[in-house]
Scaffold this active site. Sequence first.
Site, short mmCIF file in Angstrom:
data_model
loop_
_atom_site.label_atom_id
_atom_site.label_comp_id
_atom_site.label_asym_id
_atom_site.label_seq_id
_atom_site.Cartn_x
_atom_site.Cartn_y
_atom_site.Cartn_z
N LYS A 1 28.24 37.22 33.47
CA LYS A 1 29.15 36.99 32.34
C LYS A 1 28.38 36.73 31.05
O LYS A 1 28.78 37.19 29.99
CB LYS A 1 30.10 35.82 32.64
CG LYS A 1 31.16 36.20 33.67
CD LYS A 1 32.29 35.19 33.70
CE LYS A 1 33.34 35.59 34.73
NZ LYS A 1 34.33 34.56 34.97
N LYS B 1 33.48 45.90 40.62
CA LYS B 1 34.67 45.28 41.21
C LYS B 1 35.89 45.39 40.28
O LYS B 1 35.72 45.44 39.06
CB LYS B 1 34.39 43.83 41.59
CG LYS B 1 34.31 42.88 40.44
CD LYS B 1 34.36 41.42 40.89
CE LYS B 1 34.39 40.54 39.66
NZ LYS B 1 34.54 39.14 39.86
N LYS C 1 40.35 41.24 36.50
CA LYS C 1 41.44 41.09 35.53
C LYS C 1 40.93 41.05 34.11
O LYS C 1 41.69 41.25 33.18
CB LYS C 1 42.35 39.90 35.86
CG LYS C 1 41.74 38.54 36.05
CD LYS C 1 42.85 37.50 36.11
CE LYS C 1 42.77 36.57 37.29
NZ LYS C 1 41.55 35.77 37.37
P1 TYM Z 1 39.53 34.58 39.96
O1 TYM Z 1 40.70 34.16 39.16
O2 TYM Z 1 38.49 35.41 39.30
O3 TYM Z 1 40.02 35.36 41.22
C1 TYM Z 1 41.03 34.83 42.04
C2 TYM Z 1 40.71 35.19 43.47
O4 TYM Z 1 40.66 36.60 43.61
C3 TYM Z 1 39.41 36.97 44.19
N1 TYM Z 1 38.99 38.26 43.62
C4 TYM Z 1 38.78 39.36 44.35
N2 TYM Z 1 38.89 39.59 45.67
C5 TYM Z 1 38.60 40.85 46.10
N3 TYM Z 1 38.22 41.85 45.26
C6 TYM Z 1 38.06 41.65 43.94
N4 TYM Z 1 37.70 42.64 43.13
C7 TYM Z 1 38.37 40.36 43.42
N5 TYM Z 1 38.37 39.82 42.18
C8 TYM Z 1 38.74 38.54 42.32
C9 TYM Z 1 38.45 35.87 43.80
O5 TYM Z 1 37.34 35.82 44.65
C10 TYM Z 1 39.33 34.66 43.90
O6 TYM Z 1 39.41 34.21 45.22
N6 TYM Z 1 36.64 30.56 40.01
C11 TYM Z 1 37.78 31.14 40.64
C12 TYM Z 1 39.02 30.26 40.57
C13 TYM Z 1 38.77 28.88 41.07
C14 TYM Z 1 38.66 28.49 42.42
C15 TYM Z 1 38.41 27.09 42.39
C16 TYM Z 1 38.77 29.19 43.63
C17 TYM Z 1 38.58 27.77 40.29
N7 TYM Z 1 38.36 26.70 41.10
C18 TYM Z 1 38.26 26.36 43.58
C19 TYM Z 1 38.60 28.45 44.81
C20 TYM Z 1 38.35 27.07 44.77
C21 TYM Z 1 38.12 32.45 39.93
O7 TYM Z 1 37.81 32.64 38.79
O8 TYM Z 1 38.84 33.31 40.64
#
Ligand code: TYM
Length: 336
Positions: free
Chosen positions: A115, A202, A205
């Site tokens: 990032k 990947k 969003k």
């Molecule tokens: P975030 O919002 O980027 O993504 C949410 C969830 O979706 C999964 N994900 C994917 N899985 C498969 N293929 C992909 N291309 C893909 N893109 C995203 C992510 O792995 C995630 O599970 N930091 C985290 C949010 C968070 C969190 C936490 C998660 C904050 N605190 C504590 C677990 C525990 C995030 O930005 O996810």
Amino acid sequence: MLNNKKTLLSGITSTGKVTLANYIGAIKNIVALQNEYNTYVFIADLHALTLPIEPKVLEENRKNIYALLMACGVDTTKTTLFFQSDVMEHGLMNWLILTQTTIGELSRMTQFKDKSQKVRSSNGMETIPTGLLMYPTLMVGDILLYNADIIPVGIDQKQHVELTRNIVQRLNNKYKTDFKTPEPFIPKVGAKIMSLTEPTKKMSKSDINPKSSIYLLDDPNEAYKKIIKAVTDSEGKIYLSDEKPGIKNLLTIHSVLKNEDILKTESYFKNKNYGELKEEVAILVKNFLIDIQAKYKITINQVDQESKMGAQKARIIANQNLTKLMKGIGLNNESK
Ligand code: TYM
């Protein structure tokens, strides 16, 4: 909650619109596991502040995500569903965790490197928001506040859960706390859904090209077209291989949405052509979105009420775990 169940925690950041990849990587598993675990799920709206975001956009995203999680099957009678910023303990916990880490440890995180690289190349400046570096400590804090056992996430979050495991060991040794060491729960199929336009990247969003992702609130006919136009390869044969990321991605999406073993999906498409594969995946995705969006029309009106209740429940356990760490560290007036 006083029962013998283990605790599950997961979060979705409100930086953008929820994608099919978020559903496949995390949401689907949360829904499947919520009966078995004390489940806490939140909209990571504090994490969304790590990169610049318009207040109106953030406001809209967080509400949409809450409603979409419910539309996907997160059941608020089983799961405590809340906004991270409604539970003040997240901020203080982040500070406590931050004091237990080093800059080296945080700057080695792959997501920070990616990032910050993107920020550099987009504005040509050396200025990297501090929030990007501290992102994982906020996440470690999220996990500790609910003393979670299991964290359903996609593969991109694995390293952050591993950091949490190290920090738990560190705290438990140093302060004699009893935080549990969390395990990531990563799906065998669908841990990394790829971009539809550049299948070696990947699906994300925050991708600037909307054609690269299926958003759960996409017009179902537009989503259909995105799949039909998905980039594949020129070989013309359908089989699973890392050398064929576009085809593998379509087979994966098909297998997950149909709840079918991926090898069965592969053999079903073995003698078909790319057009037939795309058509079947596109129809599945379109119908999936129609179903979710019908539910969303109802759940969007429930967000205010449900999120208040969710926050109330979350605060109780978050406060208990924060107090535990504060006492361990020496931030308390009562004698131990
Ligand atoms: P975030 O919002 O980027 O993504 C949410 C969830 O979706 C999964 N994900 C994917 N899985 C498969 N293929 C992909 N291309 C893909 N893109 C995203 C992510 O792995 C995630 O599970 N930091 C985290 C949010 C968070 C969190 C936490 C998660 C904050 N605190 C504590 C677990 C525990 C995030 O930005 O996810």
